[in-house]
Scaffold this active site. Structure first.
Site, mmCIF file in Angstrom:
data_model
loop_
_atom_site.group_PDB
_atom_site.id
_atom_site.type_symbol
_atom_site.label_atom_id
_atom_site.label_comp_id
_atom_site.label_asym_id
_atom_site.label_seq_id
_atom_site.Cartn_x
_atom_site.Cartn_y
_atom_site.Cartn_z
ATOM 1 N N ASP A 227 -142.060 -25.539 -84.155
ATOM 2 C CA ASP A 227 -142.301 -26.247 -85.403
ATOM 3 C C ASP A 227 -140.966 -26.292 -86.143
ATOM 4 O O ASP A 227 -140.300 -25.266 -86.292
ATOM 5 C CB ASP A 227 -143.336 -25.478 -86.239
ATOM 6 C CG ASP A 227 -144.276 -26.394 -86.992
ATOM 7 O OD1 ASP A 227 -143.773 -27.318 -87.658
ATOM 8 O OD2 ASP A 227 -145.493 -26.175 -86.930
ATOM 9 N N ASP B 154 -142.253 -30.923 -89.283
ATOM 10 C CA ASP B 154 -143.104 -30.785 -90.462
ATOM 11 C C ASP B 154 -142.729 -31.812 -91.540
ATOM 12 O O ASP B 154 -141.546 -31.932 -91.900
ATOM 13 C CB ASP B 154 -142.890 -29.368 -91.009
ATOM 14 C CG ASP B 154 -143.899 -28.970 -92.045
ATOM 15 O OD1 ASP B 154 -145.070 -28.811 -91.691
ATOM 16 O OD2 ASP B 154 -143.505 -28.807 -93.222
ATOM 17 N N GLU C 189 -144.605 -35.107 -88.102
ATOM 18 C CA GLU C 189 -145.771 -35.109 -88.994
ATOM 19 C C GLU C 189 -145.433 -35.980 -90.198
ATOM 20 O O GLU C 189 -144.426 -35.759 -90.865
ATOM 21 C CB GLU C 189 -146.093 -33.684 -89.448
ATOM 22 C CG GLU C 189 -147.407 -33.608 -90.204
ATOM 23 C CD GLU C 189 -147.462 -32.494 -91.237
ATOM 24 O OE1 GLU C 189 -148.572 -32.046 -91.537
ATOM 25 O OE2 GLU C 189 -146.409 -32.088 -91.770
ATOM 26 N N HIS D 13 -154.287 -26.866 -88.139
ATOM 27 C CA HIS D 13 -154.345 -25.747 -89.077
ATOM 28 C C HIS D 13 -154.448 -26.196 -90.532
ATOM 29 O O HIS D 13 -154.582 -25.353 -91.418
ATOM 30 C CB HIS D 13 -153.098 -24.876 -88.901
ATOM 31 C CG HIS D 13 -151.842 -25.618 -89.260
ATOM 32 N ND1 HIS D 13 -151.380 -26.699 -88.532
ATOM 33 C CD2 HIS D 13 -150.972 -25.459 -90.276
ATOM 34 C CE1 HIS D 13 -150.283 -27.159 -89.096
ATOM 35 N NE2 HIS D 13 -150.010 -26.422 -90.162
ATOM 36 N N ASP D 14 -154.358 -27.504 -90.782
ATOM 37 C CA ASP D 14 -154.469 -28.026 -92.151
ATOM 38 C C ASP D 14 -155.802 -28.745 -92.391
ATOM 39 O O ASP D 14 -156.024 -29.277 -93.481
ATOM 40 C CB ASP D 14 -153.346 -29.040 -92.427
ATOM 41 C CG ASP D 14 -151.972 -28.395 -92.454
ATOM 42 O OD1 ASP D 14 -151.880 -27.204 -92.821
ATOM 43 O OD2 ASP D 14 -151.000 -29.083 -92.111
HETATM 44 C C1 NOJ Z 1 -147.392 -29.359 -93.307
HETATM 45 C C2 NOJ Z 1 -147.887 -28.144 -92.599
HETATM 46 O O1 NOJ Z 1 -148.700 -28.525 -91.524
HETATM 47 C C3 NOJ Z 1 -148.612 -27.305 -93.617
HETATM 48 O O2 NOJ Z 1 -149.319 -26.242 -93.050
HETATM 49 C C4 NOJ Z 1 -147.604 -26.819 -94.616
HETATM 50 O O3 NOJ Z 1 -148.260 -26.123 -95.640
HETATM 51 C C5 NOJ Z 1 -146.822 -27.992 -95.237
HETATM 52 N N1 NOJ Z 1 -146.414 -28.958 -94.282
HETATM 53 C C6 NOJ Z 1 -145.584 -27.483 -95.919
HETATM 54 O O4 NOJ Z 1 -144.659 -27.042 -94.954
#
Ligand code: NOJ
Length: 638
Positions: free
Chosen positions: A111, A225, A275, A348-349
């Site tokens: 990541d 990210d 992302e 995970h989000d």
């Molecule tokens: C996206 C990530 O997937 C998330 O878990 C994170 O809190 C935010 N970016 C900030 O890095």
């Protein structure tokens, strides 16, 4: 990254990129497996469980951050990009893990969190030490505006001193005043996650050097990210996402990154995925076009935002299948001739996919396998989030004390302070909180579900005695894991799954998700009953339903109902019966091109072979990993 290939669907002589037939598995390390009993998952735990991933057949493992971090956002706040946090292990353990992953024929992707660092990163410590510090400009600083000319903390313009009305994704203003130097710094996430200034060339150089060090160490790419946030326009800090998402320099930054980090590594099969909250199909076409040398694929957010109400992501709207189909097929069409899709329903989000899109109670097995089948049979690279392969459900915590996620806790606290009813907030979190997907993987029943010998950092899902890896893998025909394994193998073996063009059928049907994938004269018809009631198929939907000889079932989850009835949450992938063997050389694209249909992949020649025995574009991953092609993916149901 593939410099020499194209991933478009037009006729081409270049082989398709390797990741068109690959599946990625995401590990959220702190919740995967704990080897030292401190209650937090670690590298040792991952090493102990690699067999699980190898059995599943995944090609790539994406590790959520394991770098040194104060863990304000579970590792997405990095204080040292070059070291492993002691919570997770050591660099030596990382190297051992990487070797083991490679020995098993898989790849490992890191990541990359470079929109921001931790406020404890030495770069920021130096930057905030004085206005003249050499690294001051590596972050984004602004003077307070005269009182009443800026925004207030709630985001009301003309009511305070904040430089813009931007809000942090984790509640509160996106600016924090640094008392010592008297300026605000920007943080689109927590105040402990200051945003980097990508306009500064020295900062960019430092990031590229760091990426090169990880690639030299042997990792196989990066999941980047919120990478579309890096190009902010510091000269124009007016309100509105248009100034911090997809800023003008974004394509330049990514192309420079490609030049400095990836372009010379032509001897390796690497992968990059960006992302990108807020990315549109048109943006994604540019980001992922093979000849633009930016990214291989992006994570888009359109389909996971459909059930967000106008107030916030915690404003939960009911699920709407027609809207989901419209959105996903829009992306399939938009990236059909240029670029490439990433396919995901959970990470995970996000809430657990079976709780969000399926029925996690009565039809947990059926709906978990249906969701997987529909997703994996789209065109793109599927991502499996840990635990989805056994149908894990939302945690559904009842009290705020059970939550750990900074986003959930901050939102709850801020809303309570603003007078909201705590019970209704908890109700929203029960469905939406990121912690729903961050519970420990239950490897077995019993104490701490085989995740740890200590007390897990977050409670597990209450159903872990029945929903766990051991139980699922022993469940025979009702194993979610086994179904995922077949889907992943099918993508390895079947060119039509990897490369076929996509067409949505019955777009307005509120219970049926149906589509075809077509490659040359082969077609896969996917029929999914997205409901808890039997579904009667209309024979007019597709010619295959009117024929006497039913096509071969490439994959299915439950015995089909009689005739044209799909049982509740039943899904079937029907493959058109291959024509009899022919031995003349042929260009499989010819017929489709003549009929005006879009074609994928390279021209093929010679005798027709059974689909199960042929590798995707000559890239039979299992054969390369010493496995026989998997005939069980051809299991007939019904
Ligand atoms: C996206 C990530 O997937 C998330 O878990 C994170 O809190 C935010 N970016 C900030 O890095």
């Amino acid at each position: 990254m593939s410099d020499s290939t194209t991933n478009d669907t037009g006729p081409t002589t270049a082989p398709p990129a390797w990741w068109t037939a690959a599946t990625v598995y995401q590990i959220y390390p702190r919740s995967f497996a704990d080897s030292n009993g401190d209650g937090v998952g670690d590298l040792g735990g991952i090493r102990q469980r690699l067999g699980h991933l190898h059995d599943l057949g995944v090609d790539v493992i994406w590790l959520s951050p394991i770098y040194r971090s104060p863990q304000a956002d579970n590792g997405y706040d990095i204080s040292d990009y070059d070291d492993v946090d002691p919570l997770f292990g050591t660099l030596d353990e990382f190297d051992a893990l990487l070797d083991e992953v490679h020995a098993l024929g898989m790849k490992l992707v890191m990541d990359l969190v470079v929109n921001h660092t931790s406020d404890e990163h030495p770069w920021f410590v130096e930057a905030r030490s004085s206005r003249d510090a050499p690294k001051r400009d590596w972050y984004l600083w602004r003077d307070p505006l005269p009182s009443g000319e800026g925004s207030d903390a709630a985001g009301t313009p003309g009511a305070g001193t904040y430089p813009t009305a931007w809000r942090s994704a984790f509640s509160g203003p996106a600016w924090t005043l640094d008392e010592r130097t008297g300026q605000y710094y920007l943080h689109m996430f927590a105040s402990k996650q200051p945003d980097l200034n990508w306009e500064n060339p020295d900062l960019r150089r430092a990031v590229f050097d760091m990426m090169n060090r990880w690639l030299d160490r042997g990792v196989d790419g990066f999941r980047m990210d919120v990478i579309n946030h890096i190009a902010k326009e510091p000269s124009s800090l007016a309100p509105g996402a248009s100034h911090f998402v997809m800023g003008g320099q974004i394509h330049d930054h990514l192309r420079e990154m490609h030049r400095e980090v990836f372009a010379h590594r032509t001897d390796r099969e690497l992968i990059t995925v960006g992302e990108m909250p807020g990315v549109t199909v048109d943006d994604a076409r540019l980001f992922t076009a093979a000849d633009r040398h930016e990214l291989d694929m992006v994570f888009q957010f359109e389909h996971v935002g459909l059930d967000h109400g106008p107030a916030s992501k915690f404003d939960n709207l009911p699920f709407d299948l027609v809207a989901l189909k419209r959105s996903l097929s829009h992306w399939q069409d938009g990236l059909a001739d240029q670029g490439w899709n990433s396919l995901y329903l959970g990470n995970h989000d996000q809430p657990r996919s079976v709780s969000r899109f399926g029925d996690d109670d009565r039809y947990r097995f059926e709906s978990a396998t249906l969701l997987a089948t529909v997703l994996h049979l789209h065109r793109g690279t599927p991502y499996v989030y840990q635990g989805d392969e056994i149908g894990m459900t939302n945690a559904g915590f009842a009290s705020i004390e059970q939550y750990r996620d900074i986003e959930s806790v901050n939102w709850f606290d801020e809303s309570v302070a603003a007078g909201a009813d705590p019970e209704s907030l908890l109700e929203s979190l029960r469905f939406r909180s990121r912690d729903n997907a961050r519970t420990p993987v239950p490897w077995s029943g019993g104490a701490a579900a085989g995740f740890s010998t200590g007390t897990p950092w977050i409670e597990g899902v209450a159903n872990h005695d029945t929903v766990n890896v051991e139980a699922d893998r022993a469940a025979g025909d009702r194993s979610v894991f086994e179904h995922y394994r077949r889907l992943i193998a099918l993508r390895h073996e079947s060119p039509v799954v990897a490369l076929g063009s996509f067409e949505l059928l019955a777009p307005d049907d509120e219970r049926l998700y149906a589509f075809t994938r077509t490659l040359g004269d082969e077609q896969l018809l996917v029929l999914a009953n997205w409901s808890g009631e039997p579904y009667e198929l209309d024979p007019a939907l597709h010619p295959a339903l009117r024929r006497r000889s039913v096509p071969q079932v490439a994959i299915g989850n439950v015995p089909s109902g009689a005739g044209l009835t799909l049982a509740p949450w039943a899904v079937r992938g029907l493959q058109s019966v291959p024509a009899p063997p022919r031995c003349a050389n042929r260009d499989s694209g010819g017929a489709a091109r003549r009929s005006g249909r879009k074609m994928s992949g390279a021209p093929r020649s010679s005798c027709r072979v059974r689909p199960a025995a042929r590798g995707a574009g000559g890239r039979v991953r299992h054969a390369a990993r010493g496995r026989a092609p998997d005939a069980s993916t051809r299991r007939t149901v019904g």
